[in-house]
Design a protein around this motif. Sequence first.
Motif, PDB file in Angstrom:
ATOM      1  N   PHE A 171      39.760  30.682  41.840  1.00 24.73           N
ATOM      2  CA  PHE A 171      38.583  31.153  42.613  1.00 24.73           C
ATOM      3  C   PHE A 171      38.819  31.426  43.926  1.00 24.73           C
ATOM      4  CE2 PHE A 171      37.509  29.338  38.477  1.00 24.73           C
ATOM      5  CZ  PHE A 171      36.508  30.221  37.988  1.00 24.73           C
ATOM      6  N   PHE A 172      39.604  30.291  44.568  1.00 27.92           N
ATOM      7  CA  PHE A 172      39.808  30.397  45.732  1.00 27.92           C
ATOM      8  C   PHE A 172      40.577  31.663  46.353  1.00 27.92           C
ATOM      9  CE2 PHE A 172      41.676  28.481  49.713  1.00 27.92           C
ATOM     10  CZ  PHE A 172      40.557  28.195  50.497  1.00 27.92           C
ATOM     11  N   VAL A 173      41.641  31.932  45.633  1.00 32.50           N
ATOM     12  CA  VAL A 173      42.855  32.831  45.965  1.00 32.50           C
ATOM     13  C   VAL A 173      42.145  34.475  46.232  1.00 32.50           C
ATOM     14  CG1 VAL A 173      44.695  34.278  45.314  1.00 32.50           C
ATOM     15  CG2 VAL A 173      44.608  31.499  45.130  1.00 32.50           C
ATOM     16  N   PRO A 174      41.167  34.860  45.323  1.00 26.82           N
ATOM     17  CA  PRO A 174      40.531  36.162  45.736  1.00 26.82           C
ATOM     18  C   PRO A 174      40.144  36.204  47.031  1.00 26.82           C
ATOM     19  CG  PRO A 174      39.862  35.594  43.561  1.00 26.82           C
ATOM     20  CD  PRO A 174      40.491  34.288  44.018  1.00 26.82           C
ATOM     21  N   GLY A 175      39.467  35.259  47.434  1.00 30.86           N
ATOM     22  CA  GLY A 175      38.704  35.217  48.925  1.00 30.86           C
ATOM     23  C   GLY A 175      40.003  35.166  49.938  1.00 30.86           C
ATOM     24  N   ILE A 176      40.905  34.551  49.705  1.00 32.04           N
ATOM     25  CA  ILE A 176      42.146  34.428  50.495  1.00 32.04           C
ATOM     26  C   ILE A 176      42.739  35.958  50.659  1.00 32.04           C
ATOM     27  CG2 ILE A 176      44.558  33.441  51.091  1.00 32.04           C
ATOM     28  CD1 ILE A 176      42.204  31.876  51.838  1.00 32.04           C
ATOM     29  N   ILE A 177      42.864  36.681  49.598  1.00 31.44           N
ATOM     30  CA  ILE A 177      43.393  38.037  49.546  1.00 31.44           C
ATOM     31  C   ILE A 177      42.403  38.702  50.253  1.00 31.44           C
ATOM     32  CG2 ILE A 177      43.712  40.101  47.889  1.00 31.44           C
ATOM     33  CD1 ILE A 177      44.589  37.995  45.705  1.00 31.44           C
ATOM     34  N   GLY A 178      41.104  38.525  50.045  1.00 36.15           N
ATOM     35  CA  GLY A 178      40.172  39.754  50.957  1.00 36.15           C
ATOM     36  C   GLY A 178      40.423  39.381  52.355  1.00 36.15           C
ATOM     37  N   LEU A 179      40.418  38.165  52.506  1.00 34.91           N
ATOM     38  CA  LEU A 179      40.486  37.288  54.119  1.00 34.91           C
ATOM     39  C   LEU A 179      41.964  38.102  54.473  1.00 34.91           C
ATOM     40  CD1 LEU A 179      39.691  35.564  56.642  1.00 34.91           C
ATOM     41  CD2 LEU A 179      41.078  34.008  55.241  1.00 34.91           C
ATOM     42  N   LEU A 254      41.627  49.147  43.090  1.00 39.08           N
ATOM     43  CA  LEU A 254      40.709  49.956  43.829  1.00 39.08           C
ATOM     44  C   LEU A 254      39.871  49.132  44.952  1.00 39.08           C
ATOM     45  CD1 LEU A 254      38.765  52.043  40.938  1.00 39.08           C
ATOM     46  CD2 LEU A 254      40.675  52.549  42.480  1.00 39.08           C
ATOM     47  N   MET A 255      39.680  47.958  44.518  1.00 36.80           N
ATOM     48  CA  MET A 255      39.058  47.105  45.830  1.00 36.80           C
ATOM     49  C   MET A 255      40.128  47.010  46.913  1.00 36.80           C
ATOM     50  SD  MET A 255      36.359  45.576  46.853  1.00 36.80           S
ATOM     51  CE  MET A 255      35.268  44.809  45.671  1.00 36.80           C
ATOM     52  N   ILE A 256      41.323  46.915  46.709  1.00 33.86           N
ATOM     53  CA  ILE A 256      42.380  46.609  47.721  1.00 33.86           C
ATOM     54  C   ILE A 256      42.533  47.794  48.590  1.00 33.86           C
ATOM     55  CG2 ILE A 256      44.971  46.467  48.093  1.00 33.86           C
ATOM     56  CD1 ILE A 256      43.573  43.773  47.390  1.00 33.86           C
ATOM     57  N   VAL A 257      42.461  49.024  47.879  1.00 38.08           N
ATOM     58  CA  VAL A 257      42.633  50.491  48.407  1.00 38.08           C
ATOM     59  C   VAL A 257      41.369  50.746  49.394  1.00 38.08           C
ATOM     60  CG1 VAL A 257      42.301  53.012  47.997  1.00 38.08           C
ATOM     61  CG2 VAL A 257      43.873  51.550  46.784  1.00 38.08           C
ATOM     62  N   GLY A 323      33.806  40.882  44.798  1.00 39.13           N
ATOM     63  CA  GLY A 323      34.310  41.917  44.082  1.00 39.13           C
ATOM     64  C   GLY A 323      35.825  41.620  43.399  1.00 39.13           C
ATOM     65  N   LEU A 324      36.583  41.116  44.201  1.00 42.47           N
ATOM     66  CA  LEU A 324      37.735  40.630  43.604  1.00 42.47           C
ATOM     67  C   LEU A 324      37.590  39.329  42.584  1.00 42.47           C
ATOM     68  CD1 LEU A 324      39.969  40.628  47.000  1.00 42.47           C
ATOM     69  CD2 LEU A 324      40.208  42.073  44.898  1.00 42.47           C
ATOM     70  N   ARG A 325      36.661  38.466  42.983  1.00 41.40           N
ATOM     71  CA  ARG A 325      36.548  37.372  42.022  1.00 41.40           C
ATOM     72  C   ARG A 325      35.955  37.853  40.781  1.00 41.40           C
ATOM     73  NH1 ARG A 325      34.259  34.507  46.499  1.00 41.40           N
ATOM     74  NH2 ARG A 325      35.889  33.190  47.366  1.00 41.40           N
ATOM     75  N   ASP A 326      34.975  38.714  40.915  1.00 38.22           N
ATOM     76  CA  ASP A 326      34.444  39.281  39.511  1.00 38.22           C
ATOM     77  C   ASP A 326      35.647  39.913  38.602  1.00 38.22           C
ATOM     78  OD1 ASP A 326      31.908  38.526  40.255  1.00 38.22           O
ATOM     79  OD2 ASP A 326      31.242  40.353  41.061  1.00 38.22           O
ATOM     80  N   ALA A 327      36.410  40.787  39.259  1.00 37.81           N
ATOM     81  CA  ALA A 327      37.460  41.313  38.759  1.00 37.81           C
ATOM     82  C   ALA A 327      38.536  40.533  38.175  1.00 37.81           C
ATOM     83  CB  ALA A 327      37.846  42.504  39.379  1.00 37.81           C
ATOM     84  N   MET A 328      38.774  39.539  39.024  1.00 38.34           N
ATOM     85  CA  MET A 328      40.090  38.828  38.970  1.00 38.34           C
ATOM     86  C   MET A 328      39.933  37.499  38.077  1.00 38.34           C
ATOM     87  SD  MET A 328      42.188  39.011  42.498  1.00 38.34           S
ATOM     88  CE  MET A 328      43.690  38.398  42.225  1.00 38.34           C
ATOM     89  N   VAL A 342      29.806  48.937  47.106  1.00 35.35           N
ATOM     90  CA  VAL A 342      29.562  48.721  48.108  1.00 35.35           C
ATOM     91  C   VAL A 342      30.574  49.132  49.573  1.00 35.35           C
ATOM     92  CG1 VAL A 342      28.509  47.136  49.891  1.00 35.35           C
ATOM     93  CG2 VAL A 342      27.680  47.094  47.699  1.00 35.35           C
ATOM     94  N   VAL A 343      31.835  48.329  49.010  1.00 37.42           N
ATOM     95  CA  VAL A 343      32.966  48.470  49.908  1.00 37.42           C
ATOM     96  C   VAL A 343      33.506  49.965  50.139  1.00 37.42           C
ATOM     97  CG1 VAL A 343      35.356  47.827  50.133  1.00 37.42           C
ATOM     98  CG2 VAL A 343      33.892  46.043  49.352  1.00 37.42           C
ATOM     99  N   ALA A 344      33.687  50.674  49.034  1.00 31.37           N
ATOM    100  CA  ALA A 344      33.892  52.050  49.110  1.00 31.37           C
ATOM    101  C   ALA A 344      33.085  52.829  50.077  1.00 31.37           C
ATOM    102  CB  ALA A 344      33.931  52.976  47.736  1.00 31.37           C
ATOM    103  N   ALA A 345      31.588  52.483  49.913  1.00 28.01           N
ATOM    104  CA  ALA A 345      30.429  53.146  50.740  1.00 28.01           C
ATOM    105  C   ALA A 345      30.825  53.045  52.322  1.00 28.01           C
ATOM    106  CB  ALA A 345      29.271  52.922  50.235  1.00 28.01           C
ATOM    107  N   ILE A 346      31.013  51.785  52.560  1.00 24.79           N
ATOM    108  CA  ILE A 346      31.306  51.146  53.889  1.00 24.79           C
ATOM    109  C   ILE A 346      32.569  51.800  54.518  1.00 24.79           C
ATOM    110  CG2 ILE A 346      31.485  49.509  55.223  1.00 24.79           C
ATOM    111  CD1 ILE A 346      30.032  47.547  53.477  1.00 24.79           C
ATOM    112  N   ALA A 347      33.560  51.728  53.649  1.00 21.94           N
ATOM    113  CA  ALA A 347      34.811  52.401  53.801  1.00 21.94           C
ATOM    114  C   ALA A 347      34.517  53.880  54.296  1.00 21.94           C
ATOM    115  CB  ALA A 347      35.850  52.445  52.862  1.00 21.94           C
ATOM    116  N   VAL A 348      34.019  54.632  53.475  1.00 19.09           N
ATOM    117  CA  VAL A 348      33.733  55.931  53.972  1.00 19.09           C
ATOM    118  C   VAL A 348      33.172  56.246  55.211  1.00 19.09           C
ATOM    119  CG1 VAL A 348      32.578  58.073  53.414  1.00 19.09           C
ATOM    120  CG2 VAL A 348      33.758  56.899  51.258  1.00 19.09           C
TER     121      VAL A 348
END
Lengths: 363, 305
Positions: A171-179, A254-257, A323-328, A342-348
């Motif tokens: 559970f901790f690692v997805p947060g670290i990946i995002g960080l 897609l979340m990483i992208v 999102g990463l936690r939900d998916a992973m 949400v992330v994609a909209a902010i990214a655009v």
Amino acid sequence: MRPKHVLVDLKGQARSFFRIKSNIFWVFAFPLLLIVIFGAIFSNMGSEMVTLNVQDLDEGPGSQQLLAAINGTGMVKIRFISPLADLEQHIKDNSLAHVMVVPANYSANLASNITAPVELRLDETVSTSGTVFNAVNGVVNAVNLQMAGGEQRVTIEVGSIVQKRFTFLDFFVPGIIGLTVMTTCVFNVQGTISRFRANGIFRKLATTPMTPFEWLLSRILWHLFISFLTLAVIMGFGVLLYGMNMSVNLPVVLMIVAGSAMFSALGMIVARFVKNEETASMAANAITFPMMFLSGTFFQLEMMPSYLQQVAAVLPLTYMSQGLRDAMVYDNLAGAYFNLAVVAAIAVVFVIAAVLITKWEEG
Amino acid sequence: METVIEVRNLVKRYGDLMAVNGIDLDVQAGEVYSILGPNGAGKTTSVEIMECLRRKTSGEVRVLGHDIERGQKEIKKRIGVLPQSFNAFDYLTVKENIEYFGGLFDKRIPTDELIDAVQLQDKRDVWFINLSGGLKQRVGVAIAMVNDPDLVFLDEPTTGLDPKARREVWEVIRNLKSRNKTVILTTHYMEEAEVLSDHVAIMDEGRFIAMGTTRQIIDQHGSGSTCIVKGANDAAVAALRSAGMICEANDGDLLVRIEDKGSLPKIVGFLSSPEVTYDEVLIKGSSLEDVFLKLTGRKLAEAEQ
């Protein structure tokens, strides 16, 4: 747009990036250190005030008394789930870790001196599950003592929410990946832009046929590559050393992208509004530090005061990590795609802003 | 001869500051044209407008036959630029840096040929960050040449270099001229402009105050030659002044203006008198530095302050 120009810049980045030792530290060694250190610190915590989600199918005097007592412990706060809700779907959609169900005939059973079980469903890999169990168990024991002199009138049937077996690190690692995606993209991009502006490389590039858009695209693509490399290294580390069990699926990719694009563009925006490299670095710190601590990377959001949870709700990293936690971890595709949207909209928005404001030529 | 740069009444303002104040310029193909002046004179602003790096406030600028605003794309393909305080990618080698910039153009000179041209054969695999200032400038010139440009802008290519490195860069610039490249050189070193240029424009406070060949400028604005008498005694000063010579004392030296061909024998005659003593006699012609002093009332170093 000429792809040749983008490829030339990508090749240049690939050649120089790994020659800078600090890049290797921040992109690969730092997140692994965080996993080791914070994983050790947080894996056994469990005395905070946490949220217990309750579906009260009874809604009688017995259940109200029980829930008021649980609320009164000060260890948990109760959030109600509608009795009409599909509980399984609700748990999945909201990635819930602690749920209690009071059956429809709870008050009637108590009145008839029949055993009245309550169902407590916990995600035992989340550190706060112990707190929830202790709070509920303490209240149930008190009720039994009061009503039946200690006889087991009210019982707890404990069930697990998580289908697969995960550790805290899962559970901790997805947060670290995002960080790591955030820090790598924001700091590298703002640092590069500030440095290139200060040492005249932009002035030189501006005299070539390459356009700023081609350059920005190359930078985003490069950081996307680095983000995937980070994902691979962190997961490889976790699987080999900690036996972690995680899924990499389409929403993760897609979340990483989207996250890489969002944070690279944020780095570009930061660099545009500051005068020099030092100030740019400070500005990047000022933006990333709150996100680091308030977006649920190190602490679960529900452990934070409600006003900080409201702050977290406007931070982009919150959605990426969740999102990463939900998916992973949770296999909660609805939640993953919501956070991805949400992330994609902010990214655009960020990428468009970055392209519009990043200039090589001066007044 | 083809005109590669035409500038008419170019103006660049930053708020109330007039950085470039209505300059005109014509540069012909194949020449080295120096724009000379102190820091802040407007040299870099002027050439950066010609390089399509800055927008002009008003005026007309055509480079290689194209208007600088409408023809940027075409201009960028055919110019080479060594910007002021040039830098490349620190962690790419000399060869990789040249390849990077070469990859951005359709027309390009082979990397090895450029490395040979700037004599960096033994540094080709050294990271840019590990090069000395002079070597970095040579890489910059190689990169400016990477697309075989018709016109090369070198913006203060020797600033901050030691005398040896400066002369190495001069050799590279001479090499460019021998390849029939048109070179625009901005500098605040008078000697550099004198040694390298076919034409010179002296700039001060946003204007050209003198233009032409070095000889033309000196002939037009110079003060002729000067006889410098080192360690002259009072009798020497009295004798020269009594003969109507224009004398000026400067740090123990006596500077005597040589007005015409007949002046020099007269000066030698006075210096031959038995009561006159001195240590050494030198003859010095006018320089661009003298021209700058005459036209602005300041020495170049003072103007930079």
